[in-house]
Structures are given as structure tokens and as C-alpha cells.
Design a protein around this motif. Structure first.
Motif, PDB file in Angstrom:
ATOM      1  N   GLY A   1       6.976  -5.939 -35.022  1.00  0.00           N
ATOM      2  CA  GLY A   1       5.545  -4.956 -34.558  1.00  0.00           C
ATOM      3  C   GLY A   1       4.789  -4.736 -33.548  1.00  0.00           C
ATOM      4  N   VAL A   2       5.018  -5.237 -32.550  1.00  0.00           N
ATOM      5  CA  VAL A   2       4.528  -4.761 -31.320  1.00  0.00           C
ATOM      6  C   VAL A   2       4.321  -3.473 -31.610  1.00  0.00           C
ATOM      7  CG1 VAL A   2       4.903  -4.390 -29.206  1.00  0.00           C
ATOM      8  CG2 VAL A   2       5.276  -6.887 -29.892  1.00  0.00           C
TER       9      VAL A   2
ATOM     10  N   LEU B   1       0.756   2.803 -32.101  1.00  0.00           N
ATOM     11  CA  LEU B   1       1.900   3.072 -33.023  1.00  0.00           C
ATOM     12  C   LEU B   1       2.835   1.489 -33.335  1.00  0.00           C
ATOM     13  CD1 LEU B   1       3.259   5.044 -34.419  1.00  0.00           C
ATOM     14  CD2 LEU B   1       3.803   6.192 -32.882  1.00  0.00           C
ATOM     15  N   PRO B   2       3.484   0.970 -33.754  1.00  0.00           N
ATOM     16  CA  PRO B   2       4.517   0.326 -33.971  1.00  0.00           C
ATOM     17  C   PRO B   2       5.753   1.672 -32.652  1.00  0.00           C
ATOM     18  CG  PRO B   2       4.046   0.819 -36.309  1.00  0.00           C
ATOM     19  CD  PRO B   2       3.338   1.476 -35.121  1.00  0.00           C
ATOM     20  N   LEU B   3       5.874   0.219 -31.608  1.00  0.00           N
ATOM     21  CA  LEU B   3       6.975   0.181 -30.785  1.00  0.00           C
ATOM     22  C   LEU B   3       8.609   1.030 -31.146  1.00  0.00           C
ATOM     23  CD1 LEU B   3       5.989   0.152 -27.561  1.00  0.00           C
ATOM     24  CD2 LEU B   3       7.566  -1.559 -28.115  1.00  0.00           C
ATOM     25  N   GLY B   4       9.069   0.201 -32.076  1.00  0.00           N
ATOM     26  CA  GLY B   4       9.939   0.289 -33.298  1.00  0.00           C
ATOM     27  C   GLY B   4      10.063   0.920 -34.087  1.00  0.00           C
TER      28      GLY B   4
ATOM     29  N   GLY C   1      13.371  -0.894 -33.697  1.00  0.00           N
ATOM     30  CA  GLY C   1      13.740  -1.221 -32.475  1.00  0.00           C
ATOM     31  C   GLY C   1      12.452  -1.951 -31.812  1.00  0.00           C
ATOM     32  N   ALA C   2      11.592  -2.832 -31.635  1.00  0.00           N
ATOM     33  CA  ALA C   2      11.202  -3.343 -30.395  1.00  0.00           C
ATOM     34  C   ALA C   2      11.424  -3.843 -29.494  1.00  0.00           C
ATOM     35  CB  ALA C   2       9.905  -4.410 -30.950  1.00  0.00           C
TER      36      ALA C   2
END
Ligand code: F6P
Length: 468
Positions: free
Chosen positions: A267-268, A274-277, A294-295
Motif C-alpha cells: 500500500g505504499v 495515491l497508492p503506488l500500486g 503492484g507497488a
């Protein structure tokens, strides 16, 4: 314990964990002592929405059925992400009537935040308690007044409500934490740590940069625990990605040791939050959680661009950045398989506690695990509403900022203390012995997997045969 009920129901809801059967076991063993029958309801709330209510008697003659093995991962009664809608009174009425027709007098729900939201509308008409579970370790509070710190922004034109956390307490005492660790978390970390160690040596040998993605949604506890595998950088969802600093640290580490290992929580977020993935911010699962794609891949493509081929070519380490950087998701292996001792023990204790709360008529409460320096772990209880903000939302517990050193990308001193209190004795001797004795058992090669589902199917009964 005064026997206030003769028969109760129990269900497991939401994503599975390795410790669900251990929680079921703890509740059923306690029920045996009190001579209370336990009906296991099949597939969580989904089973209750089914008019035939498939169910299993888990303790005929007050003896736990042999299929209920606390060492077996998953849930023998199945689980689903179907929840009861609090805005559908007819549905709630139908569910409580079905429970009553089965002679059930109270219900234990084993689950996380989605499960509490599904349980609460029922608890207005029918006694319910919750035994917590989640590998994400996000069902709980850093301190008791944390829910009141949430702020809600008015809905924009699309009708979407957004929640923001106020800065909150700068410091945290470990004793303040409500529900210190949830069953399933320790085993998930156990799996992740081994994955990090194994990926490490291949990255090391082939001079590569490994980006390992771990579960946990918006909460970084699993990523934090991965520190036991000594990754070079740990990236938590709670700290928006500062790609300049990550790039710099990766360059330093790669220059120094010819490879690097980065653990990233799924959830980075980027610096805008905004969530990277995220697939996109609108794609959600039935419990309303954003779907992640997919972070790790997102970070990989950022590093591919920033480091470029030349960074790897100059010391003849790789022809291209693409060949040098790779990603791996630990994925659902974090959720499955045999639970380690910490999870088995405390999951079954929490199951027993949820049973005791139910019989003590503590409706709508959650069994919790507390920790203190003097006493270690102990059981307690919390009114479910204490987990909610003023609008009735349960937010995932975040890794408190005092647990993480964002400059070093590692757990802080307090974060280390938190992890040590859980993990130092988390693995039992039998967890090791079972690998030695069973993994390469010759019998595995000649015997098909014996699914517990087949045996449980033979025990399933229905409320209304005609409806099945
Ligand atoms: O909440 C538990 C969890 O395992 C999360 O860590 C993860 O994002 C999600 O469930 C995965 O869900 P699914 O099994 O539906 O892919």
C-alpha cells in the motif's frame, strides 16, 4: 463461568489467516468445558445469507471434532468476504431468525474490521462477540483516543468521502496499544522473513536489486517485521515514497555491496497519497478496500528510469537496468499454511476469550491481546464501538511513526522493541521439528492431499433441507 447459553454459532469471515482454526479450536475447547454446543457456520456471513444455513456441529458430546486441528492453516468452515449490509433490515431480520431457528443463542465472529461491520447490525438483535484475526495486524488502536483524531472531508462532486488523520500523539508507550498483535500476523512475518533471506542470496550472487512486495494494505506491520530478514530498505505504506532519497540509498548500497534488497508494503503511496500500486482509486473489493496491482513494479519502473543502464554497465555488473532489477511478491504464501507457536497459542486464547465474553453477555465486544513490560501478554476486551470514528468507520491501525526511522528506512528503537516483544519466542520447537519430520516425508509422494473440505462436507447439515 455461568452457563447462559446451550448452543452458539461461530463463523470465520474475511481473508483467511494461518491461525483461524486455532481460534476456532480455542473457542470450542472452552465451550466443551462449559458444555455448550458450537455450530460452525459455513463460509462466513455468506452462510447466514443462504436460507439453508449450512453448518457443522464442531463438538458433538462436547468433544472437538478431529478435523479441527489448531496446527492447520485456513478455516475448516470456510470464509468469504460477504458481509451483512446494515442498511438492509430485512436481511438482518432473516439472519437472526435463521440463527434462532437453529437454536443458536449467541454468535462468535472471527474476523477483522469488515467482520465487525458485518457483525454489528446483527448484534442489535442477537448477542455477538468478535475474536480478532488479520495478517495485516491492523485491527486495533495505537492508543484509545486515536479514532477521535480522524477528520472527514465533505464529499466531492463524485460523492466520495475522504478521511484524514490528524498528526496525533508524537510518542507512544507500548502498553497503550489496544490489541497488540492479531492472530495471523506472526506467521505472515515468519514467511516474509524467510522469503527475504532466500531472495537475498540470489540478488547477492547475481549483483541484482530485488524489490520484494509484502501484504498489509495501508498498514506496514508486515513490512516492519520483514526487518528480521535484514532487507536494506523497508518501505512502509504509512510514509509516502520519497523517491529521491530511496534512489540515493539504493545507489549507496548497491555501490557498496553490489546488490540491494528492498521490501515494499503493497500500500505504499506516492507523495500525493495515491497508492503506488493501485489498479486505480475506484477498483475495490467487496469490503471496500482498494485493489492493489503492484507497488513493487511501480517502484521498479521508477528505479529503471532513474538509475538507467549506465549505472549497471559502468562496473560491468549488468548490460541493462532491466536485467539488474527484479520484483517478487510474497503473495498468498503469507496467508496460508501452518501457524507458528505465537499465533497458535494466542489465537486459541482469543477464541476462548470471545466465548467467555459471549457467555458473560458482553454483547458487541472484541477480545483483545494486551502487552506490558511487567506482565507480558494478557487477554482483555473492548467494546467494538471504541474502534470506530465519530462517523462509524473503523480505520486500519497504522504503524505509529515512532516505530520507524524514515531516514534509515528501518524500524526505530521503539519499533525494534515492539517486534522483539512479539517475535523473540514466537517459534516453537515443534515448528522446526515439523519441517524436519514432515516436509520430505516419502508418503507425500504417493498419497494425494487429503482435503479437510471433503471430511467437513460429510458433517454439514442444513437448516431447511428444501432450501439447500
Ligand atoms: O487483509 C488481508 C490481505 O491479505 C491483505 O494483506 C491483502 O491486500 C488482501 O488481503 C488480499 O486479498 P485477496 O486474498 O482477496 O487477494
Amino acid at each position: 463461568m455461568r452457563k447462559t447459553m446451550n448452543r452458539i454459532g461461530i463463523l470465520t469471515a474475511g481473508g483467511d489467516t494461518p491461525a483461524l482454526n486455532a481460534t476456532l479450536y480455542g473457542a470450542v475447547e472452552r465451550a466443551n468445558q462449559c458444555e455448550v454446543e458450537v455450530f460452525g457456520l459455513i463460509k462466513g456471513f455468506d452462510g447466514l445469507l443462504n436460507p439453508s444455513v449450512p453448518h457443522v456441529l464442531l463438538n458433538p458430546l462436547y468433544q472437538t471434532i478431529p478435523e479441527l486441528d489448531p496446527c492447520l492453516g485456513g478455516s475448516i468452515i470456510g470464509s468469504s468476504r460477504t458481509y451483512i449490509d446494515p442498511h438492509k433490515p430485512a436481511e438482518i431480520k432473516a439472519v437472526t431468525e435463521r440463527l434462532k431457528r437453529l437454536g443458536i443463542e449467541g454468535l462468535i465472529c472471527i474476523g477483522g474490521d469488515g467482520t465487525i461491520s458485518g457483525m454489528q447490525p446483527v448484534s442489535e438483535f442477537f448477542p455477538c462477540t468478535l475474536a480478532p484475526k488479520t495478517i495485516d495486524n491492523d485491527l486495533g488502536l495505537n492508543y484509545i483516543d486515536e479514532p477521535s483524531e480522524w477528520q472527514r472531508d465533505d464529499s466531492d462532486s463524485s460523492g466520495k468521502l475522504t478521511y484524514r488523520r490528524a498528526a496525533g500523539h508524537d510518542e507512544l508507550a507500548l502498553e497503550e496499544i489496544i490489541n497488540y498483535a492479531t492472530p495471523g500476523y506472526a506467521t505472515a512475518v515468519f514467511v516474509v522473513v524467510q522469503a527475504v533471506e532466500r531472495i537475498r542470496t540470489t540478488a547477492e550472487t547475481h549483483r541484482r536489486i530485488a524489490i520484494i512486495e509484502v501484504m498489509g494494505r495501508e498498514s506496514g506491520y508486515i513490512a516492519l517485521g520483514s526487518a528480521y530478514g535484514q532487507p536494506d530498505l523497508v518501505l512502509l505504506p504509512e510514509v509516502p515514497l520519497n523517491i529521491d532519497r530511496v534512489e540515493q540509498r539504493v545507489r549507496e548500497i548497491y555501490d557498496h555491496q553490489k546488490h540491494a534488497v528492498v521490501v515494499i508494503g503493497e500500500g505504499v503511496t506516492d507523495e500525493t497519497g495515491l497508492p503506488l500500486g493501485a489498479v486505480d482509486s475506484h477498483s475495490k473489493d467487496p469490503a471496500g478496500n482498494i485493489l492493489f496491482s503492484g507497488a513493487a513494479e511501480a517502484l521498479e519502473s521508477l528505479l529503471l528510469k532513474r538509475l538507467g543502464d549506465s549505472f549497471f554497465q559502468r562496473k560491468r555488473r549488468h548490460e541493462s537496468a532491466k536485467a539488474a532489477i527484479f520484483t517478487r511478491k510474497v503473495g498468498h504464501t503469507q496467508r496460508g499454511g501452518r501457524p507458528i507457536q505465537f499465533d497458535r497459542f494466542y489465537a486459541s486464547q482469543l477464541g476462548g476469550k470471545a466465548f467467555d465474553l459471549l457467555l458473560a453477555e458482553q454483547n458487541d465486544t472484541v477480545a483483545t491481546l494486551q502487552w506490558s513490560r511487567e506482565q507480558g501478554f494478557r487477554l482483555d476486551a473492548l467494546a467494538a464501538n471504541k474502534l470506530k470514528d465519530q462517523w462509524g468507520m473503523i480505520h486500519p491501525r497504522f504503524v505509529h511513526r515512532s516505530f520507524y526511522d524514515a531516514l534509515k528506512f528501518q524500524p526505530s528503537k521503539l519499533g525494534v522493541e515492539y517486534l522483539r516483544s512479539i517475535f523473540t519466542h514466537a517459534i516453537g520447537q515443534d515448528d522446526v521439528e515439523v519441517i524436519r519430520a514432515k516436509l520430505f516425508s516419502p508418503g507425500n509422494l504417493v498419497t494425494r492431499y487429503q482435503s479437510v473440505n471433503v471430511d467437513i462436507q460429510k458433517r454439514i447439515r442444513y437448516l431447511d433441507k428444501s432450501a439447500s
